[in-house]
Design a protein around this motif. Structure first.
Motif, PDB file in Angstrom:
ATOM      1  N   HIS A 231       0.846  -1.199   0.000  1.00 17.07           N
ATOM      2  CA  HIS A 231       0.000   0.000   0.000  1.00 17.07           C
ATOM      3  C   HIS A 231       0.883   1.250   0.000  1.00 17.07           C
ATOM      4  N   ASN A 232       1.873   1.285   0.889  1.00 16.34           N
ATOM      5  CA  ASN A 232       2.725   2.474   0.992  1.00 16.34           C
ATOM      6  C   ASN A 232       3.538   2.678  -0.285  1.00 16.34           C
ATOM      7  N   PHE A 233       4.026   1.577  -0.836  1.00 14.98           N
ATOM      8  CA  PHE A 233       4.765   1.637  -2.099  1.00 14.98           C
ATOM      9  C   PHE A 233       3.886   2.274  -3.192  1.00 14.98           C
ATOM     10  N   ASN A 234       2.661   1.791  -3.296  1.00 13.64           N
ATOM     11  CA  ASN A 234       1.749   2.345  -4.306  1.00 13.64           C
ATOM     12  C   ASN A 234       1.340   3.773  -3.988  1.00 13.64           C
ATOM     13  N   PHE A 235       1.265   4.063  -2.710  1.00 11.79           N
ATOM     14  CA  PHE A 235       0.900   5.405  -2.275  1.00 11.79           C
ATOM     15  C   PHE A 235       1.924   6.423  -2.789  1.00 11.79           C
ATOM     16  N   TYR A 236       3.205   6.125  -2.596  1.00 11.11           N
ATOM     17  CA  TYR A 236       4.236   7.053  -3.093  1.00 11.11           C
ATOM     18  C   TYR A 236       4.291   7.029  -4.615  1.00 11.11           C
ATOM     19  N   LYS A 237       4.101   5.824  -5.170  1.00  9.65           N
ATOM     20  CA  LYS A 237       4.130   5.713  -6.624  1.00  9.65           C
ATOM     21  C   LYS A 237       3.059   6.600  -7.244  1.00  9.65           C
ATOM     22  N   SER A 238       1.898   6.670  -6.579  1.00  8.67           N
ATOM     23  CA  SER A 238       0.824   7.475  -7.154  1.00  8.67           C
ATOM     24  C   SER A 238       1.103   8.971  -7.012  1.00  8.67           C
ATOM     25  N   ARG A 239       2.030   9.324  -6.144  1.00 10.29           N
ATOM     26  CA  ARG A 239       2.339  10.752  -5.976  1.00 10.29           C
ATOM     27  C   ARG A 239       3.408  11.245  -6.937  1.00 10.29           C
ATOM     28  N   ILE A 240       4.150  10.300  -7.529  1.00  5.39           N
ATOM     29  CA  ILE A 240       5.200  10.738  -8.458  1.00  5.39           C
ATOM     30  C   ILE A 240       4.766  10.480  -9.895  1.00  5.39           C
ATOM     31  N   SER A 241       5.509  11.037 -10.816  1.00  4.32           N
ATOM     32  CA  SER A 241       5.166  10.875 -12.226  1.00  4.32           C
ATOM     33  C   SER A 241       5.480   9.438 -12.664  1.00  4.32           C
TER      34      SER A 241
ATOM     35  N   THR B 145       9.117   8.700 -13.320  1.00  2.00           N
ATOM     36  CA  THR B 145      10.128   8.727 -12.256  1.00  2.00           C
ATOM     37  C   THR B 145      10.226   7.337 -11.633  1.00  2.00           C
ATOM     38  N   LYS B 146      11.463   6.856 -11.481  1.00  2.00           N
ATOM     39  CA  LYS B 146      11.624   5.513 -10.910  1.00  2.00           C
ATOM     40  C   LYS B 146      11.769   5.579  -9.397  1.00  2.00           C
ATOM     41  N   LEU B 147      11.118   4.634  -8.718  1.00  5.45           N
ATOM     42  CA  LEU B 147      11.246   4.546  -7.260  1.00  5.45           C
ATOM     43  C   LEU B 147      12.416   3.633  -6.920  1.00  5.45           C
ATOM     44  N   ILE B 148      13.359   4.154  -6.158  1.00  2.00           N
ATOM     45  CA  ILE B 148      14.402   3.288  -5.596  1.00  2.00           C
ATOM     46  C   ILE B 148      13.936   2.964  -4.185  1.00  2.00           C
ATOM     47  N   CYS B 149      13.721   1.704  -3.886  1.00  2.00           N
ATOM     48  CA  CYS B 149      13.289   1.363  -2.528  1.00  2.00           C
ATOM     49  C   CYS B 149      14.503   0.995  -1.686  1.00  2.00           C
ATOM     50  N   MET B 150      14.613   1.664  -0.537  1.00  2.00           N
ATOM     51  CA  MET B 150      15.769   1.460   0.324  1.00  2.00           C
ATOM     52  C   MET B 150      15.521   0.232   1.189  1.00  2.00           C
ATOM     53  N   VAL B 151      16.372  -0.776   1.040  1.00  2.00           N
ATOM     54  CA  VAL B 151      16.252  -1.969   1.894  1.00  2.00           C
ATOM     55  C   VAL B 151      17.523  -2.162   2.712  1.00  2.00           C
ATOM     56  N   LYS B 152      18.253  -1.049   2.895  1.00  2.00           N
ATOM     57  CA  LYS B 152      19.456  -1.108   3.727  1.00  2.00           C
ATOM     58  C   LYS B 152      19.093  -1.429   5.173  1.00  2.00           C
ATOM     59  N   ALA B 153      20.139  -1.736   5.959  1.00  2.00           N
ATOM     60  CA  ALA B 153      19.937  -2.080   7.370  1.00  2.00           C
ATOM     61  C   ALA B 153      18.834  -3.128   7.506  1.00  2.00           C
ATOM     62  N   ASN B 154      18.996  -4.199   6.736  1.00  3.76           N
ATOM     63  CA  ASN B 154      18.022  -5.289   6.754  1.00  3.76           C
ATOM     64  C   ASN B 154      16.594  -4.773   6.563  1.00  3.76           C
ATOM     65  N   GLY B 155      16.446  -3.893   5.586  1.00  4.20           N
ATOM     66  CA  GLY B 155      15.114  -3.343   5.316  1.00  4.20           C
ATOM     67  C   GLY B 155      14.559  -2.614   6.522  1.00  4.20           C
TER      68      GLY B 155
ATOM     69  N   GLN C  83       9.734  -6.657  -5.462  1.00  2.14           N
ATOM     70  CA  GLN C  83      10.104  -7.085  -6.818  1.00  2.14           C
ATOM     71  C   GLN C  83       8.872  -7.608  -7.536  1.00  2.14           C
ATOM     72  N   TYR C  84       8.068  -8.370  -6.805  1.00  2.00           N
ATOM     73  CA  TYR C  84       6.833  -8.894  -7.379  1.00  2.00           C
ATOM     74  C   TYR C  84       5.918  -7.745  -7.824  1.00  2.00           C
ATOM     75  N   HIS C  85       5.946  -6.651  -7.085  1.00  2.00           N
ATOM     76  CA  HIS C  85       5.130  -5.498  -7.457  1.00  2.00           C
ATOM     77  C   HIS C  85       5.892  -4.541  -8.369  1.00  2.00           C
ATOM     78  N   ARG C  86       6.911  -5.060  -8.996  1.00  2.00           N
ATOM     79  CA  ARG C  86       7.645  -4.349 -10.037  1.00  2.00           C
ATOM     80  C   ARG C  86       8.339  -3.081  -9.561  1.00  2.00           C
ATOM     81  N   CYS C  87       8.953  -3.148  -8.408  1.00  2.00           N
ATOM     82  CA  CYS C  87       9.810  -2.048  -7.970  1.00  2.00           C
ATOM     83  C   CYS C  87      11.013  -2.023  -8.908  1.00  2.00           C
TER      84      CYS C  87
END
Ligand SMILES: *Cc1c(COP(=O)(O)O)cnc(C)c1O
Length: 822
Positions: A473-483, A486-496, A509-513
């Protein structure tokens, strides 16, 4: 049921088009859920973020030959053996096909809407009525513009009752769902609280929802709710209302009173001048309301009051999602023990199939007899065997009389059958399960929770629960706010951010990040080992970790000349050219990066080599969340833009640029450029106080002991706190070694238990701590939430003067991560 493609064309009003033969049994809108390519009709739905036409070539490659589209692309020229039905709007086409299908059935159809409780009422009605009817119902909460038509498509000749839920997020949507569902019985569950909205907009929303019932024979709702009542009046629905009320004794269903005792509630009601009562095994208000809605439906369907009481007593909580849990011997368990009709078996098998990343694991299904389908056991299990085969199950355990009798229809490699759950448990074959992806699917009376108990690994009862649906949901939420560009880089550092990088990355990945970023090379290597193929940026690459970086396709951040030169040398030594790197400019954070003054020299070095190619140029904002520093942030943005212009003009090839982190996306959207880097927002924390995010991580533990401690005693090490009254003290299974900060002790921090807050008393110990539960209804074994939905990480962080990032990433590795998903 099958439809020929010619028939579907005619439903869609397409005439005079030459079509190749085709028989359709499956409607598909999500290309990842493909199961039966030859029988599938794919609807290429366009949304603002996504245009599904781009998946058609892949689907064609997988064997799909029938498509509903809004345009024909030149690259499909060679697909001469496929049918393309061209329409103006693919979503409406899907709805039209489903609406046609619906019209073929003359059975009672229950349509449910409202702001809360839809899924629970639907599932409870299913539990309450499954003895009397063969029921088709929406899977889980399939209640959207696409979910509803796909649910209705499941109607088949054996069905004698259907239950569908409908939800809307925008005005104007309900009329489409009405045509698809055509409910004969309407149920309005609950209308949400009037947040900041005024009455008239509430009423408008309510009327919009009531539109679902325009053609129903009866509408069931609560008369005491003024907004619903007035809206129904304006929609001319009152003459077919079957209302329930706590206030008006002349209401068709009058609720005289509700009585809570222990874990149950008794509802006393009057119907047709007789008094009755039912008892349900729940005490919360929402459950009572939902039970009353169900009661009204049952009375309307002429179920005898004695039968109603008998069945209501046995209502089960509704499992809203599929649990994925770590099992013993490296197994993973998908626990779906609450539903076991055919439809939900299909969905669960799909879900198991989609977990492609666990492809090296053996797929195992443990399934009980399926009750109340209306099919003869022989044809039922033949169908199940087909599903099992399509689901590529390698090991099948069947439990129950009927499945045993029909064991020969299953063609899987390994199969075992048992008459009862006890027989299976006694057989001890489960002790040999190893490295398997196990789907548990049983009817309620088979008590598969006992099997789950045996298979699940329980080490320490403190868990960090990660809600993957909320993450998406949050991933899509930000995705809907950007053009969309624009590509979303998702930060999974520090064990996500503590939530577990592997599972987070698999889900995204399944949701095409399009991109991930990690801090160090090891984290990237781990993701590659787990099957993550999405590009990965390594923010702090080690100079001596080249081998792995290159061989695992990890893209390093380059922030100074030392790193740059080392990479150039290594790439040239290996004969690698154009290896992608991401160059960081220091625009004011003063942590890592080239300073603007170093750019000419940087350009010189880059131009004199061929090993590396700059894929992106980026910088990091120092205070994007704080309006006090907005002009500083603007300067950082301008500095990067200038650096980018200079570097691009000299390198002679395009280079992406990016600067925004989560708070940056929330506050400086104009600087979204080619990419943005989403971190903490993904995990449900908004630095700028944005609403609309869902809580992702919940830290939970349990109560080990409860004691009444008299006034004036002290609690815990160092006798830091003296009680000033008689106090109920609970000891819970979490301490600083689990990541609970010692600063939370001595009433600085609190936990959430059974709907109330309880302060942490005395010093936090290594593995335990104590809480004050005076006046709170709690017993040993109860769950305690350390942070989560009702106790946000942000609040916990503020209580001890730190930031949510530190709270999240401090959870010790010994705390088990548990992933939940609808
Ligand atoms: C961690 C990090 C981010 C993400 O920051 P959030 O505030 O969590 O969104 C972005 N860029 C870089 C370079 C980072 O190190």
């Amino acid at each position: 049921m099958k439809y020929s493609i010619q028939k579907i064309a005619s439903i869609l009003g397409i005439k005079n088009q030459y079509l190749l033969e085709g028989e359709i049994t499956q409607l598909l809108t999500d290309s990842r859920k493909l199961n039966y390519p030859q029988e599938t009709l794919f609807f290429a739905i366009e949304t603002r973020q996504n245009d599904a036409h781009k998946f058609i070539a892949d689907l064609y490659g997988s064997g799909v030959r029938n498509f509903v589209v809004t345009k024909i692309l030149p690259e499909w020229k060679s697909f001469t053996d496929a049918n393309f039905l061209k329409v103006g709007n693919t979503l409406h086409a899907l709805q039209r096909v489903a609406a046609y299908h619906r019209k073929q059935f003359d059975i009672p159809v229950i349509g449910i809407t409202g702001s809360n409780g839809k899924t629970v009422v639907k599932e409870w009605l299913y539990q309450l009525l499954e003895e009397d009817y063969n029921i088709v119902r929406s899977p889980r909460s399939y209640n959207s513009q696409t979910g509803v038509p796909l649910s209705v498509w499941e109607l088949n000749q054996n069905a004698t009752l259907a239950i569908f839920e409908a939800g809307i997020s925008q005005p104007d949507e309900m009329k489409y769902l009405e045509q698809v569902i055509r409910p004969t019985i309407g149920v309005f569950t609950k209308l949400g609280e009037a947040h900041q909205e005024n009455f008239s907009s509430q009423q408008q929303k309510c009327m919009e929802k009531l539109e679902l019932f325009t053609n129903s024979n009866v509408v069931i709702f609560e008369e005491d709710n003024k907004i619903i009542n007035q809206s129904a009046d304006m929609m001319v629905l009152l003459q077919k209302a079957f209302c329930w009320s706590r206030k008006y004794p002349d209401a068709p269903l009058y609720i005289r009173k509700t009585e809570k005792n222990g874990e149950r509630t008794t509802i006393h009601y009057s119907f047709l001048n007789f008094d009755y009562s039912v008892t349900i095994p729940f005490t919360d208000d929402a459950s009572v309301e939902n039970a009353i809605s169900c009661l009204a439906v049952m009375l309307y369907l002429n179920v005898k009051p004695e039968k109603i009481s008998e069945r209501m007593m046995k209502l089960e909580p509704v499992a809203m999602r599929l649990d994925v849990r770590q099992g013993k011997n490296n197994c993973i368990i998908i626990n779906d023990t609450y539903n076991s009709d055919i439809n939900s078996i299909k969905i669960a098998l799909d879900f198991q199939q989609q977990r492609k990343l666990e492809r090296t694991m053996k797929k195992t299904l443990i399934i009980s007899d399926i009750l109340q389908t209306g099919l003869l056991p022989k044809s039922l299990y033949k169908y199940v065997a087909e599903l099992v085969q399509h689901g590529r199950i390698e090991k099948l355990i069947g439990i129950g009389h009927d499945i045993c009798e029909n064991s020969e229809v299953f063609t899987v490699g390994e199969k075992f059958f048992f008459r009862s759950t006890e027989d299976f448990i006694r057989s001890e074959i489960w002790k040999s399960f190893e490295n398997e992806l196990i789907l548990l699917k049983g009817s309620r009376k088979y008590h598969f929770e006992q099997i789950n108990e045996l298979l699940e690994q329980r080490v320490h009862e403190t868990v960090l629960e990660v809600d993957l649906d909320a993450l998406v949901h949050n991933f899509n939420f930000y995705k809907s706010r950007i053009s969309p560009n624009t590509k979303l880089i998702c930060m999974v550092k520090a064990n996500g951010y503590g939530a577990g990088a592997v599972e987070i990355a698999k889900t995204l990945q399944y949701h095409r990040c399009p991109y991930f970023a990690v801090a160090v090379a090891e984290e990237g290597i781990e993701l590659r080992k787990e099957g993550i193929s999405t590009p990965i940026i390594v923010l702090n690459p080690e100079v001596n970790g080249f081998e792995e970086l290159f061989s695992k396709d990890l893209e390093p951040e380059v922030y100074n000349f030392r790193i740059l030169d080392a990479f150039i040398r290594e790439a040239e030594r290996r004969g690698i050219t154009n290896y992608p790197i991401h160059v960081k400019i220091d625009t004011g954070m003063h942590r890592l990066g080239f300073l603007p003054a170093q750019i000419p020299e940087l350009i010189g070095r880059l131009k004199s080599q061929k090993g590396l190619k700059v894929k992106s140029l980026f910088s990091h904002l120092a205070a994007s969340e704080s309006w006090m520093f907005d002009s500083f942030t603007q300067e950082q943005i301008a500095t990067l833009e200038a650096a980018h212009r200079e570097i691009c003009s000299q390198l002679g090839y395009p280079v992406w640029k990016h600067i925004l982190n989560s708070a940056g996306i929330e506050r400086f959207i104009d600087a979204q450029w080619d990419m943005v880097r989403l971190g903490i927002g993904l995990y449900g924390v908004s630095a700028s106080g944005l609403s609309g995010l869902r809580n992702v991580v919940t830290l939970k533990t349990t109560i080990l002991q409860i004691q009444e401690i008299p006034n004036h005693e002290t609690v815990g090490y160092g006798r830091k706190e003296t009680l000033n009254r008689d106090t109920r003290i609970a000891t819970i299974r979490i301490g600083y070694a689990d990541g609970l900060d010692r600063k939370c002790g001595n009433r600085n921090g609190k936990v959430w238990i059974n709907g109330k807050y309880a302060p942490i008393v005395g010093n936090v110990c290594m593995d335990l701590c104590m809480i004050d539960i005076t006046g709170i209804d709690a017993k040993e074994g109860d769950t305690v939430v350390v942070f989560g939905e009702n106790l946000p990480v942000l609040e916990v962080a503020e209580s001890i003067n730190t930031i949510p990032y530190e709270i999240l990433t401090s959870i010790s590795p010994r705390v088990k991560r548990v992933y939940v998903k609808e």
